[in-house]
Scaffold this active site. Structure first.
Site, PDB file in Angstrom:
ATOM      1  N   ARG A 114       0.849  -1.206   0.093  1.00  0.00           N
ATOM      2  CA  ARG A 114       0.101   0.093   0.008  1.00  0.00           C
ATOM      3  C   ARG A 114       0.830   1.229  -0.011  1.00  0.00           C
ATOM      4  O   ARG A 114       0.506   2.308  -0.642  1.00  0.00           O
ATOM      5  CB  ARG A 114      -0.979  -0.019   1.316  1.00  0.00           C
ATOM      6  CG  ARG A 114      -0.303  -0.169   2.389  1.00  0.00           C
ATOM      7  CD  ARG A 114      -1.370  -0.169   3.583  1.00  0.00           C
ATOM      8  NE  ARG A 114      -0.652  -0.500   4.900  1.00  0.00           N
ATOM      9  CZ  ARG A 114      -0.944   0.253   6.201  1.00  0.00           C
ATOM     10  NH1 ARG A 114      -1.675   1.440   6.083  1.00  0.00           N
ATOM     11  NH2 ARG A 114      -0.384  -0.114   7.062  1.00  0.00           N
ATOM     12  N   GLU A 124     -17.853   5.531  -0.330  1.00  0.00           N
ATOM     13  CA  GLU A 124     -17.053   4.720  -1.430  1.00  0.00           C
ATOM     14  C   GLU A 124     -18.189   4.465  -2.674  1.00  0.00           C
ATOM     15  O   GLU A 124     -17.775   4.695  -3.843  1.00  0.00           O
ATOM     16  CB  GLU A 124     -16.874   3.415  -0.922  1.00  0.00           C
ATOM     17  CG  GLU A 124     -15.676   3.386   0.081  1.00  0.00           C
ATOM     18  CD  GLU A 124     -16.185   3.796   1.448  1.00  0.00           C
ATOM     19  OE1 GLU A 124     -15.329   3.546   2.252  1.00  0.00           O
ATOM     20  OE2 GLU A 124     -17.355   3.677   1.699  1.00  0.00           O
ATOM     21  N   HIS A 132      -5.557  -3.295   2.368  1.00  0.00           N
ATOM     22  CA  HIS A 132      -6.011  -4.076   3.325  1.00  0.00           C
ATOM     23  C   HIS A 132      -6.711  -5.361   3.042  1.00  0.00           C
ATOM     24  O   HIS A 132      -7.932  -5.642   3.611  1.00  0.00           O
ATOM     25  CB  HIS A 132      -6.774  -3.420   4.237  1.00  0.00           C
ATOM     26  CG  HIS A 132      -6.178  -2.108   5.127  1.00  0.00           C
ATOM     27  ND1 HIS A 132      -5.333  -1.212   4.243  1.00  0.00           N
ATOM     28  CD2 HIS A 132      -5.742  -1.868   6.283  1.00  0.00           C
ATOM     29  CE1 HIS A 132      -4.934  -0.276   5.094  1.00  0.00           C
ATOM     30  NE2 HIS A 132      -4.903  -0.744   6.248  1.00  0.00           N
ATOM     31  N   PHE A 167     -14.623  -2.619   1.064  1.00  0.00           N
ATOM     32  CA  PHE A 167     -15.525  -1.441   0.604  1.00  0.00           C
ATOM     33  C   PHE A 167     -15.457  -1.369  -0.792  1.00  0.00           C
ATOM     34  O   PHE A 167     -16.489  -0.922  -1.551  1.00  0.00           O
ATOM     35  CB  PHE A 167     -15.162  -0.187   1.270  1.00  0.00           C
ATOM     36  CG  PHE A 167     -15.002  -0.389   2.981  1.00  0.00           C
ATOM     37  CD1 PHE A 167     -15.798  -1.097   3.458  1.00  0.00           C
ATOM     38  CD2 PHE A 167     -14.150   0.391   3.598  1.00  0.00           C
ATOM     39  CE1 PHE A 167     -15.746  -0.997   4.813  1.00  0.00           C
ATOM     40  CE2 PHE A 167     -14.084   0.462   4.922  1.00  0.00           C
ATOM     41  CZ  PHE A 167     -14.876  -0.367   5.689  1.00  0.00           C
ATOM     42  N   ARG A 191      -1.841  -5.065   4.023  1.00  0.00           N
ATOM     43  CA  ARG A 191      -1.647  -4.064   4.860  1.00  0.00           C
ATOM     44  C   ARG A 191      -0.293  -4.281   5.386  1.00  0.00           C
ATOM     45  O   ARG A 191       0.571  -2.869   5.517  1.00  0.00           O
ATOM     46  CB  ARG A 191      -2.516  -3.894   5.941  1.00  0.00           C
ATOM     47  CG  ARG A 191      -2.251  -2.996   7.170  1.00  0.00           C
ATOM     48  CD  ARG A 191      -2.946  -3.290   8.369  1.00  0.00           C
ATOM     49  NE  ARG A 191      -2.578  -4.273   9.355  1.00  0.00           N
ATOM     50  CZ  ARG A 191      -2.912  -4.476  10.204  1.00  0.00           C
ATOM     51  NH1 ARG A 191      -4.171  -3.791  10.833  1.00  0.00           N
ATOM     52  NH2 ARG A 191      -2.531  -5.564  11.252  1.00  0.00           N
ATOM     53  N   ASP A 215      -7.710  -6.177  11.988  1.00  0.00           N
ATOM     54  CA  ASP A 215      -8.908  -5.470  11.690  1.00  0.00           C
ATOM     55  C   ASP A 215     -10.060  -6.250  11.717  1.00  0.00           C
ATOM     56  O   ASP A 215     -11.416  -5.723  11.765  1.00  0.00           O
ATOM     57  CB  ASP A 215      -8.702  -4.970  10.065  1.00  0.00           C
ATOM     58  CG  ASP A 215      -7.822  -3.768  10.256  1.00  0.00           C
ATOM     59  OD1 ASP A 215      -7.194  -3.360  11.183  1.00  0.00           O
ATOM     60  OD2 ASP A 215      -7.615  -3.492   9.047  1.00  0.00           O
TER      61      ASP A 215
END
Length: 304
Positions: A5, A53, A104, A78, A162, A112
């Site tokens: 990322r 989003e 992620h 998302f 991540r 998470d």
């Protein structure tokens, strides 16, 4: 070691030098997706759409019709699930030039928890006509594929994790949409992996070689379009093992099985998730769900 990322955010800044028509869209997650790196350098080409989003996808669709190249970034869960309809209908149906980066992804995002661990995104995105689906293994691959997406005309989806990952490649390595890399050659089996499971596949291959079992390892970074020639080559040994941080259904394993059935029948064993994940350190989750190097070794030995 560097997180993919982070490599994405840095690649956007570098890409802007040659393509000043790129624009970065974020859903209030810029620090997490590393699009904040681009925001700091080029605030005039950055839009924070807020925690919206679905709206962000339609904004990106509109911007793409003006000659801009939108790079949309948010968590993979998302991008693929919450905004899936807008990605399909507003971007893919009219085949607009929008690039979506989901961070992620998988159980690799660990603590998470299950609600944020995208394990269905590859399946969802690759079923949509006209899409490109990518899963880089390290920072060099991520950078190169950001540039490849920018050069490609049409919707693209790239998933990254991540955590920091070990680097496999260097700046001289070439990547292309529809490509792959054979990282090790062997004759007993072929392990086809994507994303950070490539590192575990290489580790497993080293363990197996010490036991006199030589296996091939392929980095299938382009899941759609798939490098079918590489799959046919891998099938020559008679056993393919696929490994991915994703549900078994619909991901890399399914894509490989489809290719094998059409072209070069051989035994295929798929390694992936069959449930929702749990919260915890990624290394412990990969062990718990049988996706680490030891599990790959065990699977290969049981099936050769």
């Amino acid at each position: 070691m560097k997180a993919n990322r982070q490599a994405f955010g840095e690649a956007l800044v570098e890409l802007y030098k040659s393509k000043p028509n790129i624009v970065s869209l974020d859903a209030d997650l810029a620090a997490a997706t590393y699009s904040a790196v681009f925001q700091k350098e080029h605030p005039e080409s950055f839009i924070d759409c807020g925690i919206a989003e679905q709206n962000m996808m339609t904004v990106a669709a509109g911007l793409s019709t003006t000659g801009l190249i939108p790079f949309v970034s948010t968590f993979a869960v998302f991008a693929s699930l919450r905004a899936g309809e807008q990605f399909r209908n507003s971007i893919c149906y009219p085949h607009l030039n929008v690039k979506v980066v989901g961070t992620h992804a998988g159980i690799e995002c660990g603590a998470d928890g299950a609600t944020h661990q995208a394990l269905e995104d590859i399946a969802l995105m690759r079923t949509i006509p006209g899409t490109v689906v990518l899963a880089p293994a390290d920072a060099y691959a991520t950078r190169a594929l950001v540039f490849a997406m920018a050069d490609h005309e049409g919707p693209c989806y790239m998933r990254v994790g991540r955590d920091k990952v070990e680097e496999i490649y260097d700046a001289s390595t070439k990547f292309e949409i529809g490509g792959s890399h054979c990282l090790r050659k062997g004759d007993k089996a072929a392990v086809l992996a994507a994303g950070d499971r490539v590192q575990s596949a290489l580790e497993a291959a080293s363990i197996l070689e010490k036991e006199g079992i030589k296996v091939s390892v392929y980095d299938m970074y382009s899941i759609k379009p798939l490098d079918e020639n590489a799959v046919k080559e891998a099938a020559e040994c008679g056993l393919i093992v696929t490994v991915e941080d994703h549900q078994k259904v619909g991901g890399l394993g399914s894509a490989v099985c489809e290719c094998v059935c059409r072209n070069k029948p051989c035994k295929v064993v798929t390694m992936g998730m069959e449930s929702f994940g749990r919260s915890g350190p990624s290394s412990e989750l990969f062990k718990l769900y049988g996706l680490d190097a030891d599990a790959i070794v065990k699977t290969v030995k049981e099936n050769i």
